[in-house]
Write a protein that holds these residues in place. Structure first.
Motif, mmCIF file in Angstrom:
data_model
loop_
_atom_site.group_PDB
_atom_site.id
_atom_site.type_symbol
_atom_site.label_atom_id
_atom_site.label_comp_id
_atom_site.label_asym_id
_atom_site.label_seq_id
_atom_site.Cartn_x
_atom_site.Cartn_y
_atom_site.Cartn_z
ATOM 1 N N ALA A 31 -13.983 16.218 -51.815
ATOM 2 C CA ALA A 31 -15.124 15.444 -51.127
ATOM 3 C C ALA A 31 -15.082 16.130 -49.774
ATOM 4 O O ALA A 31 -16.464 15.919 -49.162
ATOM 5 C CB ALA A 31 -14.085 14.152 -50.623
ATOM 6 N N ALA A 32 -14.500 16.921 -49.193
ATOM 7 C CA ALA A 32 -14.584 17.686 -48.084
ATOM 8 C C ALA A 32 -15.666 18.905 -48.266
ATOM 9 O O ALA A 32 -16.501 19.230 -47.552
ATOM 10 C CB ALA A 32 -13.304 18.412 -47.497
ATOM 11 N N GLY A 128 -15.191 29.555 -39.562
ATOM 12 C CA GLY A 128 -16.013 28.487 -39.494
ATOM 13 C C GLY A 128 -16.907 28.780 -38.441
ATOM 14 O O GLY A 128 -17.782 27.858 -38.252
ATOM 15 N N LEU A 129 -16.843 29.502 -37.392
ATOM 16 C CA LEU A 129 -17.774 29.774 -36.249
ATOM 17 C C LEU A 129 -18.686 30.907 -36.511
ATOM 18 O O LEU A 129 -18.634 31.524 -37.409
ATOM 19 C CB LEU A 129 -16.995 30.029 -35.125
ATOM 20 C CG LEU A 129 -15.820 28.857 -34.728
ATOM 21 C CD1 LEU A 129 -15.013 29.340 -33.651
ATOM 22 C CD2 LEU A 129 -16.399 27.672 -34.480
ATOM 23 N N VAL A 130 -19.682 31.092 -35.602
ATOM 24 C CA VAL A 130 -20.525 32.355 -35.646
ATOM 25 C C VAL A 130 -19.917 33.413 -34.531
ATOM 26 O O VAL A 130 -19.396 33.110 -33.738
ATOM 27 C CB VAL A 130 -21.847 31.815 -34.928
ATOM 28 C CG1 VAL A 130 -22.916 32.978 -35.096
ATOM 29 C CG2 VAL A 130 -22.604 30.941 -35.793
ATOM 30 N N ARG A 162 -13.547 18.639 -35.567
ATOM 31 C CA ARG A 162 -12.643 17.895 -34.982
ATOM 32 C C ARG A 162 -13.142 16.399 -35.008
ATOM 33 O O ARG A 162 -12.171 15.507 -35.332
ATOM 34 C CB ARG A 162 -12.837 18.128 -33.349
ATOM 35 C CG ARG A 162 -11.584 17.380 -32.550
ATOM 36 C CD ARG A 162 -11.465 18.125 -31.317
ATOM 37 N NE ARG A 162 -12.735 18.249 -30.537
ATOM 38 C CZ ARG A 162 -13.265 19.405 -30.399
ATOM 39 N NH1 ARG A 162 -12.567 20.455 -30.653
ATOM 40 N NH2 ARG A 162 -14.284 19.258 -29.530
ATOM 41 N N GLU A 163 -14.244 16.204 -34.860
ATOM 42 C CA GLU A 163 -15.024 14.715 -35.066
ATOM 43 C C GLU A 163 -14.582 14.238 -36.377
ATOM 44 O O GLU A 163 -14.321 12.914 -36.807
ATOM 45 C CB GLU A 163 -16.190 14.691 -34.684
ATOM 46 C CG GLU A 163 -16.951 13.275 -35.213
ATOM 47 C CD GLU A 163 -16.235 12.030 -34.153
ATOM 48 O OE1 GLU A 163 -16.773 10.991 -34.713
ATOM 49 O OE2 GLU A 163 -15.717 12.390 -33.179
ATOM 50 N N ILE A 164 -14.909 14.824 -37.542
ATOM 51 C CA ILE A 164 -14.741 14.512 -39.042
ATOM 52 C C ILE A 164 -13.277 14.062 -39.155
ATOM 53 O O ILE A 164 -12.871 13.067 -39.758
ATOM 54 C CB ILE A 164 -15.133 15.612 -39.775
ATOM 55 C CG1 ILE A 164 -16.322 15.718 -39.793
ATOM 56 C CG2 ILE A 164 -14.540 15.167 -41.244
ATOM 57 C CD1 ILE A 164 -17.181 16.937 -40.551
ATOM 58 N N ALA A 165 -12.235 14.963 -38.622
ATOM 59 C CA ALA A 165 -10.848 14.663 -38.607
ATOM 60 C C ALA A 165 -10.647 13.143 -37.912
ATOM 61 O O ALA A 165 -9.701 12.594 -38.581
ATOM 62 C CB ALA A 165 -9.759 15.901 -37.908
ATOM 63 N N ILE A 177 -10.287 21.058 -42.762
ATOM 64 C CA ILE A 177 -11.931 20.951 -42.695
ATOM 65 C C ILE A 177 -12.553 22.258 -42.289
ATOM 66 O O ILE A 177 -13.663 22.808 -42.671
ATOM 67 C CB ILE A 177 -12.181 19.754 -41.832
ATOM 68 C CG1 ILE A 177 -12.011 18.453 -42.403
ATOM 69 C CG2 ILE A 177 -13.858 19.689 -41.439
ATOM 70 C CD1 ILE A 177 -11.780 17.520 -41.424
ATOM 71 N N ARG A 178 -12.067 22.834 -41.221
ATOM 72 C CA ARG A 178 -12.679 24.193 -40.595
ATOM 73 C C ARG A 178 -12.622 25.140 -41.661
ATOM 74 O O ARG A 178 -13.708 25.859 -42.130
ATOM 75 C CB ARG A 178 -11.845 24.639 -39.669
ATOM 76 C CG ARG A 178 -12.280 26.022 -38.853
ATOM 77 C CD ARG A 178 -11.518 26.506 -37.713
ATOM 78 N NE ARG A 178 -11.360 25.480 -36.752
ATOM 79 C CZ ARG A 178 -12.201 25.853 -35.596
ATOM 80 N NH1 ARG A 178 -12.981 26.736 -35.552
ATOM 81 N NH2 ARG A 178 -12.068 24.971 -34.694
#
Length: 205
Positions: A31-32, A128-130, A162-165, A177-178
């Motif tokens: 699902a993630a 997960g970042l740029v 963070r918000e999804i968690a 998630i990251r």
């Protein structure tokens, strides 16, 4: 002796039944990944079929174990209850006012970042970042602007994970998630974009 075994088995069953409710809450990886792919394609404004499909989860296979006394009955109970508890794991919630705002912000910024992804000045980090890969690809007068855009993008990405968690009442899922997003950003990146592999080495799609 049989009465003692039966009472012991009943006690073990009661213990297992109460424990299974809390032990088998797992991170919903499929699902993630599906949610991450939808968000990434929206942010990068990608049309057409996805670069990959969510990984299928393998349901635990159920073995028939004849119930008996003591540990045999415990094994039979575990075999019946563990798959049921796992199947009740919650779906991943990703739609909140905050995630929608962050997605819109990232989508609007993508048009400014895209030329620098294409030039190789920046790329997708393995976290997960740029990441800034080669600032010399950017004219001197524009470098501070690119650095600002990267900072803002990374702030939005971190806030999104963070918000999804938080939306799922599972702050311990933030790292999962990251990691899921880190993989999907690379999967969905257009050809020619740069990314970091697991060892931090830069590679080009």
């Amino acid at each position: 002796m049989k009465t003692v075994q039966r009472l012991s088995a009943i006690a073990l069953v009661a213990l297992v039944t109460s424990a299974c409710v809390t032990i088998h809450i797992y991170f919903p990886a499929a699902a993630a990944e599906e949610a991450a792919r939808t968000i990434v394609r929206d942010v990068l404004e990608i049309n057409g079929p996805p670069a990959g499909e969510p990984e299928a989860t393998t349901e635990p296979t159920s073995r028939f174990i004849a119930p008996g006394a003591g540990l045999s009955l415990l094994a039979w109970t575990m075999d019946r209850l563990v798959p049921a508890a796992a199947a009740q794991a919650p779906d991943l919630r990703v739609e909140t006012p905050t995630t929608n705002r962050l997605r819109a912000s990232m989508r609007a910024r993508n048009a400014q970042l895209a030329p620098h992804f294409r030039s190789g000045a920046i790329g997708f980090g393995n976290d997960g970042l740029v990441a800034i890969r080669d600032l010399s690809e950017v004219p001197l007068r524009d470098r501070s602007e690119v650095q600002r855009l990267v900072r803002e993008e990374n702030a939005d990405r971190s806030a999104l994970y963070r918000e999804i968690a938080r939306a799922n009442d599972r702050p311990d899922w933030e790292q999962n998630i990251r990691e899921t997003f880190a993989r999907v950003w690379v999967d969905e990146a257009p050809s020619g974009y740069w990314y970091q592999d697991g060892g931090g080495n830069w590679r080009q799609k």
